[in-house]
Design an enzyme around this catalytic site. Structure first.
Site, PDB file in Angstrom:
ATOM      1  N   ASN A  24       0.872  -1.179   0.000  1.00  0.00           N
ATOM      2  CA  ASN A  24       0.000   0.000   0.000  1.00  0.00           C
ATOM      3  C   ASN A  24       0.905   1.224   0.000  1.00  0.00           C
ATOM      4  OD1 ASN A  24       0.600   0.875   2.797  1.00  0.00           O
ATOM      5  ND2 ASN A  24      -0.413  -1.037   3.325  1.00  0.00           N
ATOM      6  N   ASP A  56       1.601  -8.661   1.262  1.00  0.00           N
ATOM      7  CA  ASP A  56       2.406  -7.619   1.934  1.00  0.00           C
ATOM      8  C   ASP A  56       2.802  -8.103   3.330  1.00  0.00           C
ATOM      9  OD1 ASP A  56       1.710  -4.051   2.573  1.00  0.00           O
ATOM     10  OD2 ASP A  56       3.586  -5.170   2.410  1.00  0.00           O
TER      11      ASP A  56
HETATM   12  N1  APR Z   1       2.435 -15.560  -2.002  1.00  0.00           N
HETATM   13  C1  APR Z   1       1.895 -15.258  -3.218  1.00  0.00           C
HETATM   14  N2  APR Z   1       0.716 -14.630  -3.372  1.00  0.00           N
HETATM   15  C2  APR Z   1       0.036 -14.304  -2.243  1.00  0.00           C
HETATM   16  C3  APR Z   1       0.533 -14.578  -0.943  1.00  0.00           C
HETATM   17  C4  APR Z   1       1.783 -15.241  -0.854  1.00  0.00           C
HETATM   18  N3  APR Z   1       2.336 -15.540   0.326  1.00  0.00           N
HETATM   19  N4  APR Z   1      -0.386 -14.110  -0.031  1.00  0.00           N
HETATM   20  C5  APR Z   1      -1.406 -13.591  -0.739  1.00  0.00           C
HETATM   21  N5  APR Z   1      -1.169 -13.717  -2.063  1.00  0.00           N
HETATM   22  C6  APR Z   1      -2.001 -13.301  -3.198  1.00  0.00           C
HETATM   23  C7  APR Z   1      -3.470 -13.119  -2.933  1.00  0.00           C
HETATM   24  O1  APR Z   1      -4.129 -14.388  -2.884  1.00  0.00           O
HETATM   25  C8  APR Z   1      -3.860 -12.307  -4.158  1.00  0.00           C
HETATM   26  O2  APR Z   1      -4.047 -13.160  -5.270  1.00  0.00           O
HETATM   27  O3  APR Z   1      -1.569 -12.018  -3.617  1.00  0.00           O
HETATM   28  C9  APR Z   1      -2.612 -11.443  -4.415  1.00  0.00           C
HETATM   29  C10 APR Z   1      -2.759  -9.981  -3.997  1.00  0.00           C
HETATM   30  O4  APR Z   1      -3.616  -9.891  -2.876  1.00  0.00           O
HETATM   31  P1  APR Z   1      -3.308  -8.881  -1.657  1.00  0.00           P
HETATM   32  O5  APR Z   1      -2.131  -9.344  -0.924  1.00  0.00           O
HETATM   33  O6  APR Z   1      -4.589  -8.706  -0.914  1.00  0.00           O
HETATM   34  O7  APR Z   1      -2.901  -7.520  -2.387  1.00  0.00           O
HETATM   35  P2  APR Z   1      -3.807  -6.423  -3.108  1.00  0.00           P
HETATM   36  O8  APR Z   1      -5.095  -6.954  -3.598  1.00  0.00           O
HETATM   37  O9  APR Z   1      -2.870  -5.765  -4.098  1.00  0.00           O
HETATM   38  O10 APR Z   1      -4.141  -5.398  -1.931  1.00  0.00           O
HETATM   39  C11 APR Z   1      -3.086  -4.647  -1.389  1.00  0.00           C
HETATM   40  O11 APR Z   1      -3.612  -5.353   0.828  1.00  0.00           O
HETATM   41  O12 APR Z   1      -2.237  -6.423   2.285  1.00  0.00           O
HETATM   42  C12 APR Z   1      -2.722  -5.197   1.936  1.00  0.00           C
HETATM   43  O13 APR Z   1      -0.972  -3.687   2.537  1.00  0.00           O
HETATM   44  C13 APR Z   1      -1.648  -4.275   1.450  1.00  0.00           C
HETATM   45  O14 APR Z   1      -3.085  -2.397   1.510  1.00  0.00           O
HETATM   46  C14 APR Z   1      -2.463  -3.320   0.647  1.00  0.00           C
HETATM   47  C15 APR Z   1      -3.504  -4.209  -0.007  1.00  0.00           C
END
Ligand code: APR
Length: 169
Positions: free
Chosen positions: A24, A34
């Site tokens: 973010n 993240d």
């Molecule tokens: N490895 C690979 N992919 C992952 C992992 C992991 N360990 N954990 C989660 N994912 C995948 C999720 O299943 C999804 O398909 O990463 C993709 C992105 O999801 P999010 O992590 O929720 O990211 P995003 O949708 O871009 O939202 C970003 O979420 O965590 C917060 O701080 C971050 O505010 C920001 C927002």
């Protein structure tokens, strides 16, 4: 010839030169991938990010990987999905393009992306996968590095959407 591969699993375990974080704009961590990356990298990552002054949506910043197997983490801030008429596709394309540019500038031979914006930020999987694949393919047409781009999918639904996008590409 650079290659694009689908990789299923946890991005924090990949032994690549750089992993991309779906961050973010504060760059101070969160949930989803993240949170997983910050947990695996250790507290030095957040301390380092605290000095970067944040990151606007669509841009990317590079940091060391600290305790991760990856040498670098490239933090990029994807767009929140607001229906598709708020510049989301261009901003998502910019995330992939700017992250690849930083990877190339830092001589990364391999880089892994999660499905940026497809979790908390609600971007529809099929549309996001199409943007991701087309942007990576376009970048690799004019760059030798990174030689390998892994699209790291967390779960079958994501993997199948990315496979479809790759086959259609
Ligand atoms: N490895 C690979 N992919 C992952 C992992 C992991 N360990 N954990 C989660 N994912 C995948 C999720 O299943 C999804 O398909 O990463 C993709 C992105 O999801 P999010 O992590 O929720 O990211 P995003 O949708 O871009 O939202 C970003 O979420 O965590 C917060 O701080 C971050 O505010 C920001 C927002």
């Amino acid at each position: 010839m650079p290659e694009i591969r689908i990789e299923e699993g946890d991005i924090t375990r990949l032994d690549v030169d750089a992993i991309v974080n779906a961050a973010n704009s504060t760059l101070l961590g969160g949930g989803g991938v993240d949170g997983a990356i910050h947990r695996a990298a250790g507290p030095q990552l957040k301390a380092h990010c605290a000095g970067l002054g944040g990151c606007p949506t669509g841009e990317a910043r590079i940091t060391p990987g600290f305790n991760l197997p990856a040498r670098y983490v490239i933090h990029t801030v994807g767009p929140v999905w607001r229906g598709g008429n708020d510049n989301e596709p261009d901003l998502l394309e910019s995330c992939y393009r700017q992250s690849l540019g930083l990877a190339a500038e830092h001589d990364c031979r391999s880089v892994a992306f999660p499905a940026i914006s497809c979790g908390v930020y609600g971007y529809p999987l099929e549309q996001a996968a199409a943007v991701a694949v087309s942007t990576v393919q376009h970048f690799l047409q004019s760059h030798e590095q990174p030689a390998t781009v892994l699209l790291c999918c967390f779960g079958d639904a994501v993997a199948s959407a990315y496979r479809q996008a790759l086959e259609a590409g």
